[in-house]
Design a protein around this motif. Structure first.
Motif, PDB file in Angstrom:
ATOM      1  N   GLU A 137       0.830  -1.211   0.000  1.00 40.67           N
ATOM      2  CA  GLU A 137       0.000   0.000   0.000  1.00 40.67           C
ATOM      3  C   GLU A 137       0.862   1.259   0.000  1.00 40.67           C
ATOM      4  N   ALA A 138       1.872   1.283   0.856  1.00 38.03           N
ATOM      5  CA  ALA A 138       2.753   2.449   0.926  1.00 38.03           C
ATOM      6  C   ALA A 138       3.541   2.627  -0.367  1.00 38.03           C
ATOM      7  N   ALA A 139       4.022   1.514  -0.934  1.00 40.57           N
ATOM      8  CA  ALA A 139       4.807   1.590  -2.164  1.00 40.57           C
ATOM      9  C   ALA A 139       3.951   2.051  -3.343  1.00 40.57           C
ATOM     10  N   LEU A 140       2.700   1.605  -3.403  1.00 43.61           N
ATOM     11  CA  LEU A 140       1.803   2.033  -4.481  1.00 43.61           C
ATOM     12  C   LEU A 140       1.469   3.518  -4.359  1.00 43.61           C
ATOM     13  N   ALA A 141       1.271   3.988  -3.145  1.00 40.52           N
ATOM     14  CA  ALA A 141       0.973   5.407  -2.946  1.00 40.52           C
ATOM     15  C   ALA A 141       2.146   6.264  -3.422  1.00 40.52           C
ATOM     16  N   GLU A 142       3.350   5.834  -3.100  1.00 38.52           N
ATOM     17  CA  GLU A 142       4.541   6.562  -3.548  1.00 38.52           C
ATOM     18  C   GLU A 142       4.680   6.496  -5.066  1.00 38.52           C
ATOM     19  N   ALA A 143       4.411   5.320  -5.636  1.00 41.73           N
ATOM     20  CA  ALA A 143       4.511   5.164  -7.092  1.00 41.73           C
ATOM     21  C   ALA A 143       3.470   6.032  -7.801  1.00 41.73           C
ATOM     22  N   ALA A 144       2.263   6.116  -7.238  1.00 36.44           N
ATOM     23  CA  ALA A 144       1.220   6.957  -7.834  1.00 36.44           C
ATOM     24  C   ALA A 144       1.632   8.424  -7.799  1.00 36.44           C
ATOM     25  N   HIS A 145       2.257   8.821  -6.701  1.00 37.80           N
ATOM     26  CA  HIS A 145       2.719  10.205  -6.576  1.00 37.80           C
ATOM     27  C   HIS A 145       3.764  10.531  -7.641  1.00 37.80           C
ATOM     28  N   LYS A 146       4.583   9.529  -7.979  1.00 38.31           N
ATOM     29  CA  LYS A 146       5.625   9.723  -8.983  1.00 38.31           C
ATOM     30  C   LYS A 146       5.124   9.470 -10.403  1.00 38.31           C
ATOM     31  N   GLY A 147       3.861   9.015 -10.511  1.00 40.15           N
ATOM     32  CA  GLY A 147       3.315   8.705 -11.826  1.00 40.15           C
ATOM     33  C   GLY A 147       3.926   7.470 -12.446  1.00 40.15           C
ATOM     34  N   ARG A 148       4.291   6.503 -11.588  1.00 38.67           N
ATOM     35  CA  ARG A 148       4.966   5.305 -12.083  1.00 38.67           C
ATOM     36  C   ARG A 148       4.385   4.062 -11.407  1.00 38.67           C
ATOM     37  N   LEU A 149       3.090   3.825 -11.615  1.00 39.54           N
ATOM     38  CA  LEU A 149       2.441   2.649 -11.043  1.00 39.54           C
ATOM     39  C   LEU A 149       2.812   1.387 -11.819  1.00 39.54           C
ATOM     40  N   PRO A 150       2.817   0.249 -11.151  1.00 42.40           N
ATOM     41  CA  PRO A 150       3.082  -1.006 -11.871  1.00 42.40           C
ATOM     42  C   PRO A 150       1.902  -1.385 -12.754  1.00 42.40           C
ATOM     43  N   LYS A 151       2.185  -2.152 -13.768  1.00 46.04           N
ATOM     44  CA  LYS A 151       1.121  -2.679 -14.622  1.00 46.04           C
ATOM     45  C   LYS A 151       0.404  -3.830 -13.937  1.00 46.04           C
ATOM     46  N   LEU A 152       1.139  -4.574 -13.098  1.00 44.66           N
ATOM     47  CA  LEU A 152       0.599  -5.807 -12.535  1.00 44.66           C
ATOM     48  C   LEU A 152       1.301  -6.115 -11.220  1.00 44.66           C
ATOM     49  N   VAL A 153       0.542  -6.684 -10.277  1.00 47.13           N
ATOM     50  CA  VAL A 153       1.103  -7.223  -9.038  1.00 47.13           C
ATOM     51  C   VAL A 153       0.840  -8.720  -9.027  1.00 47.13           C
ATOM     52  N   ILE A 154       1.889  -9.510  -8.715  1.00 45.86           N
ATOM     53  CA  ILE A 154       1.770 -10.977  -8.694  1.00 45.86           C
ATOM     54  C   ILE A 154       2.119 -11.471  -7.292  1.00 45.86           C
ATOM     55  N   PRO A 155       1.141 -11.592  -6.398  1.00 43.89           N
ATOM     56  CA  PRO A 155       1.416 -12.173  -5.080  1.00 43.89           C
ATOM     57  C   PRO A 155       1.572 -13.691  -5.185  1.00 43.89           C
ATOM     58  N   THR A 156       2.397 -14.249  -4.321  1.00 43.54           N
ATOM     59  CA  THR A 156       2.637 -15.691  -4.303  1.00 43.54           C
ATOM     60  C   THR A 156       2.039 -16.308  -3.047  1.00 43.54           C
ATOM     61  N   ASP A 157       1.353 -17.435  -3.209  1.00 43.68           N
ATOM     62  CA  ASP A 157       0.876 -18.227  -2.074  1.00 43.68           C
ATOM     63  C   ASP A 157       2.021 -19.145  -1.663  1.00 43.68           C
ATOM     64  N   LEU A 158       2.733 -18.780  -0.607  1.00 44.97           N
ATOM     65  CA  LEU A 158       3.994 -19.446  -0.302  1.00 44.97           C
ATOM     66  C   LEU A 158       3.807 -20.733   0.485  1.00 44.97           C
ATOM     67  N   TYR A 159       4.338 -21.818  -0.061  1.00 46.19           N
ATOM     68  CA  TYR A 159       4.289 -23.143   0.557  1.00 46.19           C
ATOM     69  C   TYR A 159       2.866 -23.579   0.884  1.00 46.19           C
ATOM     70  N   GLY A 160       1.911 -23.064   0.124  1.00 51.99           N
ATOM     71  CA  GLY A 160       0.514 -23.436   0.310  1.00 51.99           C
ATOM     72  C   GLY A 160      -0.282 -22.467   1.141  1.00 51.99           C
ATOM     73  N   HIS A 161       0.374 -21.447   1.722  1.00 49.70           N
ATOM     74  CA  HIS A 161      -0.381 -20.444   2.486  1.00 49.70           C
ATOM     75  C   HIS A 161      -0.779 -19.293   1.566  1.00 49.70           C
ATOM     76  N   PRO A 162      -2.081 -18.970   1.493  1.00 43.67           N
ATOM     77  CA  PRO A 162      -2.513 -17.903   0.587  1.00 43.67           C
ATOM     78  C   PRO A 162      -1.989 -16.534   0.993  1.00 43.67           C
ATOM     79  N   ALA A 163      -1.690 -15.720   0.007  1.00 46.60           N
ATOM     80  CA  ALA A 163      -1.452 -14.307   0.266  1.00 46.60           C
ATOM     81  C   ALA A 163      -2.769 -13.657   0.678  1.00 46.60           C
ATOM     82  N   ASP A 164      -2.676 -12.519   1.361  1.00 44.10           N
ATOM     83  CA  ASP A 164      -3.890 -11.820   1.795  1.00 44.10           C
ATOM     84  C   ASP A 164      -4.464 -11.064   0.602  1.00 44.10           C
ATOM     85  N   LEU A 165      -5.111 -11.811  -0.272  1.00 42.63           N
ATOM     86  CA  LEU A 165      -5.573 -11.250  -1.534  1.00 42.63           C
ATOM     87  C   LEU A 165      -6.652 -10.189  -1.327  1.00 42.63           C
TER      88      LEU A 165
END
Length: 393
Positions: free
Chosen positions: A131-159
């Protein structure tokens, strides 16, 4: 206190016990029938009735509207990246604690990865940091095209949290659920709510086809296009007509026959791996310096791999010393993923944080967790680890 060096096995001397593997395939014998059915029908290409049945079974067992079976999870992730518009000059953000296949497809599309640190409890993408990184990126006008969270070792990311944050800025989310088939988050299958979720059927996964993957989605148009691209993007013409290029990414009907046999056993396999995790936790949790990957209250991990951390100052040996000692006894373990921002291939890539992932890599160890692991074999693993603690000077 002196930390013990890892004992070396005598040169040329074999292990005294049968080997215990990290996560071997759990084959029941029903797979023979699936393969024979495919061969007897002469449907051996990446099309056929068993492939249709496997995809239908995947959709039914996960709750997604569509399942497009692919030759690998990496292929499914590549399709997802392309369909979500990732291209040259874009940034794709992912947790640094993951396997390289999470971001390799973005590189194939010409994008640049950015790696973010993980939550210290679940080891998945830290939604607050995102959240903090996206807010900073939006301020700079450089948002990512895509975010790819990983479900690590079978535990889901907080999607749920990740989707809320990304939705605020209009950033798409593609879930890397390679290891989370059968896991749940917030009452739904892991990956639900993302544009698509990609799962793996590699030989070491909870359900295997020997090699393969799938793109799961509720988006009909996305599924239709994914299937088209996965079969070389050939148009419905008598001759070979192509309005765009595609890939040879579809799963073989023969391998789908293995999946058709494996998939009905998913619930039992999840229950078995969760029981294996609980037994490790109960047996090792009382040892000083040993802790397991936690489970969030909103999650039900499939516990594909039981992963622990070892504090050498309290336990008396490092995770690496444990790994080598168990290897000498024929027990396969594996370090936690080396963070992507520490990989030589990504030496020049930007990272946001990384200290949590670095610590998990330094102290983490994955234990044998196959759903066919016997209590006697697990007792051998537990005893081998506990013995190293008892030898602390």
């Amino acid at each position: 206190m002196t930390l013990l060096p890892a004992p070396a096995p005598p040169a040329g001397e074999p292990a005294l016990h049968p080997p215990i593997l990290l996560s071997p395939p759990d084959l029941t014998g029903a797979e023979f029938r699936g393969v024979i059915e495919a061969l007897a029908s002469n449907w051996v290409a990446p099309v056929g009735p068993l492939l249709d049945r496997f995809e239908a079974g995947l959709a039914a067992s996960t709750g997604f509207r569509h399942a497009v079976a692919t030759s690998s999870c990496t292929a499914a992730l590549h399709l997802g990246c392309r369909l979500l518009g990732v291209g040259r000059g874009d940034e794709v953000w992912a947790p640094t604690l993951t396997f390289i296949a999470s971001v390799a497809p973005a590189l194939q599309q010409g994008a640049t990865p950015v790696f973010l640190d993980v939550d210290p409890a679940t080891w998945t993408l830290d939604a607050g940091l995102l959240e903090a990184a996206l807010a900073e990126a939006a301020h700079k006008g450089r948002l990512p095209k895509l975010v790819i969270p990983t479900d690590l070792y079978g535990h889901p990311a907080d999607l749920a949290a990740i989707l809320a944050v990304c939705g605020r800025w209009g950033v798409a989310v593609l879930s890397d659920g390679a290891a989370s088939l059968g896991a749940r988050a917030h009452g739904a299958h892991a990956g639900t709510g993302a544009a698509a979720c990609c799962v793996s059927f590699n030989g070491n996964k909870i359900v295997t086809t020997g090699g393969g993957g799938a793109l799961l989605t509720d988006d009909t148009a996305l599924a239709t296009t994914a299937r088209h691209l996965a079969t070389q993007a050939r148009e419905d013409e008598a001759h070979y007509e192509h309005r765009t290029w595609g890939y040879n990414y579809a799963l073989s009907n023969v391998l789908a026959g293995i999946g058709v046999a494996q998939l009905p056993d998913l619930a039992r396999r999840v229950a078995r791996r969760r029981a294996i995790f609980a037994r490790y936790r109960d047996a090792l949790g009382s040892l000083p310096g040993v802790a397991a990957q936690e489970e969030a209250p909103w999650a039900r991990s499939n516990r594909w791999l039981t992963a622990i951390t070892v504090d050498p100052h309290h336990f008396g040996a490092t995770a690496e010393a444990i790994r080598l000692a168990l290897a000498a006894d024929g027990i396969e373990t594996r370090p936690v993923w080396k963070p992507m921002h520490l990989q030589p291939a990504f030496a020049s890539v930007r990272a946001v944080g990384g200290g949590v992932a670095e610590d998990l890599f330094a102290r983490g160890l994955c234990l044998p967790s196959g759903s066919g692991l016997s209590p006697a074999a697990q007792d051998r693993v537990i005893a081998a680890i506990a013995a190293l603690h008892r030898r602390v000077e």
